[in-house]
Motif scaffolding. Structure first.
Motif, PDB file in Angstrom:
ATOM      1  N   HIS A  74      32.671  50.492  44.922  1.00  0.00           N
ATOM      2  CA  HIS A  74      32.717  51.284  46.196  1.00  0.00           C
ATOM      3  C   HIS A  74      32.894  49.726  46.969  1.00  0.00           C
ATOM      4  N   VAL A  75      32.794  48.257  46.483  1.00  0.00           N
ATOM      5  CA  VAL A  75      33.555  46.991  46.912  1.00  0.00           C
ATOM      6  C   VAL A  75      34.092  46.199  45.411  1.00  0.00           C
ATOM      7  N   ALA A  76      35.076  46.075  45.867  1.00  0.00           N
ATOM      8  CA  ALA A  76      35.653  44.963  45.094  1.00  0.00           C
ATOM      9  C   ALA A  76      36.184  43.514  45.129  1.00  0.00           C
ATOM     10  N   LEU A  77      35.686  42.706  43.632  1.00  0.00           N
ATOM     11  CA  LEU A  77      35.760  41.627  43.860  1.00  0.00           C
ATOM     12  C   LEU A  77      36.503  40.343  43.321  1.00  0.00           C
ATOM     13  N   ASP A  78      37.547  40.396  44.764  1.00  0.00           N
ATOM     14  CA  ASP A  78      38.254  38.836  44.242  1.00  0.00           C
ATOM     15  C   ASP A  78      38.241  38.033  42.855  1.00  0.00           C
ATOM     16  N   PRO A  79      38.560  38.016  41.719  1.00  0.00           N
ATOM     17  CA  PRO A  79      38.679  37.136  41.456  1.00  0.00           C
ATOM     18  C   PRO A  79      39.808  35.056  41.900  1.00  0.00           C
ATOM     19  N   ILE A  80      38.463  34.465  41.236  1.00  0.00           N
ATOM     20  CA  ILE A  80      38.361  32.841  41.613  1.00  0.00           C
ATOM     21  C   ILE A  80      39.008  31.573  40.925  1.00  0.00           C
ATOM     22  N   PRO A  81      39.647  31.470  41.362  1.00  0.00           N
ATOM     23  CA  PRO A  81      40.474  30.632  41.710  1.00  0.00           C
ATOM     24  C   PRO A  81      42.171  31.482  42.322  1.00  0.00           C
ATOM     25  N   TYR A  82      42.260  32.214  40.995  1.00  0.00           N
ATOM     26  CA  TYR A  82      43.012  33.269  41.095  1.00  0.00           C
ATOM     27  C   TYR A  82      43.877  34.577  41.358  1.00  0.00           C
ATOM     28  N   ASN A  83      43.871  34.830  42.717  1.00  0.00           N
ATOM     29  CA  ASN A  83      43.358  36.537  43.368  1.00  0.00           C
ATOM     30  C   ASN A  83      43.794  37.230  42.399  1.00  0.00           C
ATOM     31  N   GLY A  84      43.411  38.267  42.727  1.00  0.00           N
ATOM     32  CA  GLY A  84      43.644  39.584  41.527  1.00  0.00           C
ATOM     33  C   GLY A  84      45.368  40.202  42.206  1.00  0.00           C
ATOM     34  N   THR A  85      45.251  40.004  43.659  1.00  0.00           N
ATOM     35  CA  THR A  85      46.893  40.397  44.262  1.00  0.00           C
ATOM     36  C   THR A  85      47.202  41.333  43.860  1.00  0.00           C
ATOM     37  N   THR A  86      47.948  42.127  42.929  1.00  0.00           N
ATOM     38  CA  THR A  86      47.729  43.747  42.325  1.00  0.00           C
ATOM     39  C   THR A  86      47.073  44.206  42.188  1.00  0.00           C
ATOM     40  N   THR A  87      45.817  43.889  41.815  1.00  0.00           N
ATOM     41  CA  THR A  87      44.150  44.160  41.805  1.00  0.00           C
ATOM     42  C   THR A  87      43.992  44.484  42.994  1.00  0.00           C
ATOM     43  N   THR A  88      43.982  43.702  44.120  1.00  0.00           N
ATOM     44  CA  THR A  88      43.782  44.044  45.764  1.00  0.00           C
ATOM     45  C   THR A  88      44.980  44.722  46.010  1.00  0.00           C
ATOM     46  N   CYS A  89      45.686  44.632  45.505  1.00  0.00           N
ATOM     47  CA  CYS A  89      46.794  46.356  46.505  1.00  0.00           C
ATOM     48  C   CYS A  89      46.140  46.899  46.451  1.00  0.00           C
ATOM     49  N   GLU A  90      45.905  47.801  44.842  1.00  0.00           N
ATOM     50  CA  GLU A  90      45.349  48.714  44.852  1.00  0.00           C
ATOM     51  C   GLU A  90      44.340  49.305  45.025  1.00  0.00           C
ATOM     52  N   ALA A  91      43.281  48.308  44.952  1.00  0.00           N
ATOM     53  CA  ALA A  91      42.203  48.686  45.554  1.00  0.00           C
ATOM     54  C   ALA A  91      42.088  48.995  47.223  1.00  0.00           C
ATOM     55  N   LEU A  92      42.633  48.208  48.026  1.00  0.00           N
ATOM     56  CA  LEU A  92      42.564  48.939  48.976  1.00  0.00           C
ATOM     57  C   LEU A  92      43.627  50.040  49.285  1.00  0.00           C
ATOM     58  N   TRP A  93      44.307  50.209  48.624  1.00  0.00           N
ATOM     59  CA  TRP A  93      44.781  51.662  48.307  1.00  0.00           C
ATOM     60  C   TRP A  93      44.366  52.468  48.314  1.00  0.00           C
ATOM     61  N   MET A  94      43.299  52.667  47.314  1.00  0.00           N
ATOM     62  CA  MET A  94      42.585  53.578  46.735  1.00  0.00           C
ATOM     63  C   MET A  94      41.379  54.043  47.712  1.00  0.00           C
ATOM     64  N   GLY A  95      41.514  53.192  49.575  1.00  0.00           N
ATOM     65  CA  GLY A  95      40.154  53.059  49.552  1.00  0.00           C
ATOM     66  C   GLY A  95      39.093  52.138  49.621  1.00  0.00           C
ATOM     67  N   VAL A  96      39.365  51.498  48.443  1.00  0.00           N
ATOM     68  CA  VAL A  96      38.168  50.108  48.390  1.00  0.00           C
ATOM     69  C   VAL A  96      38.394  48.926  48.667  1.00  0.00           C
ATOM     70  N   PRO A  97      37.381  48.147  49.461  1.00  0.00           N
ATOM     71  CA  PRO A  97      37.541  47.350  50.143  1.00  0.00           C
ATOM     72  C   PRO A  97      37.114  45.599  49.395  1.00  0.00           C
ATOM     73  N   VAL A  98      37.774  44.882  49.661  1.00  0.00           N
ATOM     74  CA  VAL A  98      37.832  43.719  48.376  1.00  0.00           C
ATOM     75  C   VAL A  98      37.439  42.744  49.254  1.00  0.00           C
ATOM     76  N   VAL A  99      36.148  42.067  48.800  1.00  0.00           N
ATOM     77  CA  VAL A  99      36.295  40.678  49.158  1.00  0.00           C
ATOM     78  C   VAL A  99      37.222  39.441  48.393  1.00  0.00           C
ATOM     79  N   SER A 100      37.348  38.349  49.092  1.00  0.00           N
ATOM     80  CA  SER A 100      37.929  37.413  49.188  1.00  0.00           C
ATOM     81  C   SER A 100      37.142  36.527  49.093  1.00  0.00           C
ATOM     82  N   LEU A 101      37.540  35.252  47.754  1.00  0.00           N
ATOM     83  CA  LEU A 101      37.538  33.989  48.975  1.00  0.00           C
ATOM     84  C   LEU A 101      38.740  32.608  48.517  1.00  0.00           C
TER      85      LEU A 101
END
Length: 163
Positions: A74-101
């Motif tokens: 339902h929600v993807a959580l970006d890792p910190i301090p090294y953001n997911g980048t590829t996994t963030t794009c994948e999640a968004l492409w698949m319709g899953v919002p990402v929360v990022s710091l």
């Protein structure tokens, strides 16, 4: 383990603990029974997440299988301090919002860049407490989550991320 920093695990634990009946699904390349599973389980348990709320996977056998996992989130959580980048794009492409710091280095601002380019700066936190607050509020907003599930791919397709 580079993306599984102590702060990442603490914030993921806090967010998961704050949402009753939620779980945390993590997938990586490699066997699910590797020492990494034990290491993660111990650290997340220290943060208050019982092992039954964890699903630790050792990598899908195909790209299709990997992307199918996003249907369970339902929600993807970006890792910190090294953001997911590829996994963030994948999640968004698949319709899953990402929360990022958003941080102060290039590797800690990937989520900020991607979400801002999609018109979703409200999913970007500027403090650890805000990260947890955004994630827990979003997890409880079933109407918004459903809408995002159906609109995020089109947003990505029309954005500069696909230019």
């Amino acid at each position: 383990r580079a993306q599984l920093s102590p702060v990442t695990l603490v914030l993921w634990s806090r967010g998961t603990a704050a949402v009753p009946d939620s779980g945390l699904l993590l997938d990586w390349q490699g066997p699910a029974d590797a020492p990494l599973s034990s290491w993660l389980t111990a650290r997340l348990a220290a943060g208050g997440i019982a092992p039954e709320r964890l699903e630790l996977l050792g990598g899908a056998e195909s790209v299709e299988g990997h992307l199918a996992l996003y249907r369970r989130m339902h929600v993807a959580l970006d890792p910190i301090p090294y953001n997911g980048t590829t996994t963030t794009c994948e999640a968004l492409w698949m319709g899953v919002p990402v929360v990022s710091l958003s941080g102060n280095t290039a590797v800690s601002r990937g989520g900020f860049s991607q979400l801002s380019n999609l018109g979703l700066p409200d999913l970007v936190a500027h403090s650890e407490d805000e990260y947890v607050a955004i994630a827990t509020k979003l997890a409880g907003d079933l109407t918004r989550l459903a809408a995002m599930r159906h609109t995020l791919r089109a947003r990505v397709e029309k954005s500069v991320l696909m230019a």
